[in-house]
Design a protein around this motif. Sequence first.
Motif, PDB file in Angstrom:
ATOM      1  N   TYR A   1       0.837  -1.210   0.000  1.00 34.28           N
ATOM      2  CA  TYR A   1       0.000   0.000   0.000  1.00 34.28           C
ATOM      3  C   TYR A   1       0.871   1.259   0.000  1.00 34.28           C
ATOM      4  CZ  TYR A   1      -3.469  -3.480   1.376  1.00 34.28           C
ATOM      5  OH  TYR A   1      -4.275  -4.592   1.438  1.00 34.28           O
ATOM      6  N   SER A   2       1.890   1.241  -0.861  1.00 31.63           N
ATOM      7  CA  SER A   2       2.894   2.304  -0.824  1.00 31.63           C
ATOM      8  C   SER A   2       3.218   2.900  -2.185  1.00 31.63           C
ATOM      9  CB  SER A   2       4.184   1.755  -0.186  1.00 31.63           C
ATOM     10  OG  SER A   2       3.960   1.346   1.143  1.00 31.63           O
ATOM     11  N   ALA A   3       2.438   2.589  -3.204  1.00 32.46           N
ATOM     12  CA  ALA A   3       2.658   3.174  -4.528  1.00 32.46           C
ATOM     13  C   ALA A   3       2.011   4.561  -4.595  1.00 32.46           C
ATOM     14  CB  ALA A   3       2.070   2.278  -5.607  1.00 32.46           C
ATOM     15  N   ALA A   4       2.465   5.364  -5.552  1.00 36.89           N
ATOM     16  CA  ALA A   4       1.869   6.677  -5.747  1.00 36.89           C
ATOM     17  C   ALA A   4       0.413   6.517  -6.192  1.00 36.89           C
ATOM     18  CB  ALA A   4       2.656   7.458  -6.796  1.00 36.89           C
ATOM     19  N   PRO A   5      -0.527   7.207  -5.546  1.00 32.42           N
ATOM     20  CA  PRO A   5      -1.947   7.045  -5.890  1.00 32.42           C
ATOM     21  C   PRO A   5      -2.383   7.829  -7.117  1.00 32.42           C
ATOM     22  CG  PRO A   5      -1.740   8.581  -4.080  1.00 32.42           C
ATOM     23  CD  PRO A   5      -0.349   8.070  -4.359  1.00 32.42           C
ATOM     24  N   GLU A   6      -1.547   8.763  -7.560  1.00 38.25           N
ATOM     25  CA  GLU A   6      -1.886   9.567  -8.734  1.00 38.25           C
ATOM     26  C   GLU A   6      -0.611  10.154  -9.315  1.00 38.25           C
ATOM     27  OE1 GLU A   6      -4.445  12.760  -7.540  1.00 38.25           O
ATOM     28  OE2 GLU A   6      -3.349  13.114  -5.672  1.00 38.25           O
ATOM     29  N   GLY A   7      -0.722  10.805 -10.463  1.00 41.74           N
ATOM     30  CA  GLY A   7       0.445  11.406 -11.082  1.00 41.74           C
ATOM     31  C   GLY A   7       1.093  10.487 -12.104  1.00 41.74           C
ATOM     32  N   PRO A   8       2.236  10.878 -12.666  1.00 45.03           N
ATOM     33  CA  PRO A   8       2.864  10.101 -13.745  1.00 45.03           C
ATOM     34  C   PRO A   8       3.379   8.736 -13.311  1.00 45.03           C
ATOM     35  CG  PRO A   8       4.288  11.902 -13.020  1.00 45.03           C
ATOM     36  CD  PRO A   8       2.958  12.128 -12.376  1.00 45.03           C
TER      37      PRO A   8
ATOM     38  N   SER B   1      -6.493  -0.656  -3.375  1.00 44.84           N
ATOM     39  CA  SER B   1      -6.483   0.725  -2.901  1.00 44.84           C
ATOM     40  C   SER B   1      -5.781   1.604  -3.924  1.00 44.84           C
ATOM     41  CB  SER B   1      -5.761   0.819  -1.550  1.00 44.84           C
ATOM     42  OG  SER B   1      -4.367   0.978  -1.744  1.00 44.84           O
ATOM     43  N   PRO B   2      -5.934   2.921  -3.830  1.00 41.79           N
ATOM     44  CA  PRO B   2      -5.213   3.803  -4.750  1.00 41.79           C
ATOM     45  C   PRO B   2      -3.702   3.709  -4.576  1.00 41.79           C
ATOM     46  CG  PRO B   2      -6.957   4.996  -3.600  1.00 41.79           C
ATOM     47  CD  PRO B   2      -6.817   3.670  -2.930  1.00 41.79           C
ATOM     48  N   TYR B   3      -3.260   3.087  -3.473  1.00 40.85           N
ATOM     49  CA  TYR B   3      -1.839   3.023  -3.148  1.00 40.85           C
ATOM     50  C   TYR B   3      -1.202   1.689  -3.564  1.00 40.85           C
ATOM     51  CZ  TYR B   3      -3.414   6.970  -0.391  1.00 40.85           C
ATOM     52  OH  TYR B   3      -3.976   8.169  -0.007  1.00 40.85           O
TER      53      TYR B   3
END
Length: 359
Positions: free
Chosen positions: A27-34, A72-74
């Motif tokens: 649960y540690s990835a960027a939730p938005e952006g490039p 999750s977004p993460y």
Amino acid sequence: MSALFEPFTLRDLTIPNRVWMPPMCQYSAAPEGPDVGAPHDWHFAHYGARAAGGTGLIIVEATGVSPEGRISPYDLGIWSDTQVEAFRRITRFLVAQGTVPGIQLAHAGRKASTDQPWKGGAPLGPDALGWQPLGPSPVSFDERHAVPTELTVTQIKEIVRQFADAARRALAAGFEVAEIHGAHGYLIANFLSPHSNRRTDEYGGSYANRTRFALEVVDAVREVWPDDKPLFFRISATDWLDEGGWTPDDTVRLASDLQAHGIDLLDVSTGGNAAGVHIPTGPGYQVPFAARVKAETSLPVAAVGMITEPEQAEKILVNGEADAVLLGRELLRSPSWARQAARELGGDVRVPEQYHRSV
């Protein structure tokens, strides 16, 4: 020779030992952006440490085949070529340590769009980086989760294609094992169980209909995954319901069907598809489900579930209950568990030159 440190060959791939790391979301990835969904320094350090510690196979955490397929977004994703480049850094390092890199391809289904667990794991709406979950039927996981949108047949076919596209990218990223996530109450498990699948079309009702989506995903992935590389399937062997759910009998039956469709190993877990059930946990509590599949089919199996001690893991293999063991929380606690176990059991495990003074 310790059974735990005997190599294991599936198709043309030899895994150096039977100490494997299961998928565990960070649960540690960027939730938005490039860089959305792409692994970064945390993931590199996390997986790299377990590879340096002697783990034979590392299966990277549940990785979404689409943005809405994430838990999750993460979470990690593998729906774009940008994500592929980021994964290559990890697979190169794992291979350099003698560890086989694997990845779990996943769609979260009706349990998608939730917050990080340490923030409570509550469902997230569109105003908080979330989205509308999807499922076989408009039946929510529990009172907190949103009622999922029922998938049309056209959407089901699209998700099958997304799994295949994700497998192609996983291959390009350097992974040598792919695992299809069919467990823990996520989308494929939603289709398998009558508890969550109330459809009346060709994807619901009978066992054959409820397993159709899973087998279509397997066929699509197997078509693009090389013949010389193994394909795994993770299953929840039971919903832990007294009636109206997926059962161990269903799991044994599906194991044979999966093998006929090109699956090389069944990763046997349990639960996650029904809320509020009692699960009698304890050391090795899920091993009997793997042992039954191994005893009643010819499909290799891996066991998981509170396996913590070297002698315990060795006994599972010596007794013929499984072909490999997956250590989850124990590898979070002890990244070098494999090296420690090798010392206790008299096994042989690769040690990085930088760590030779620790032998």
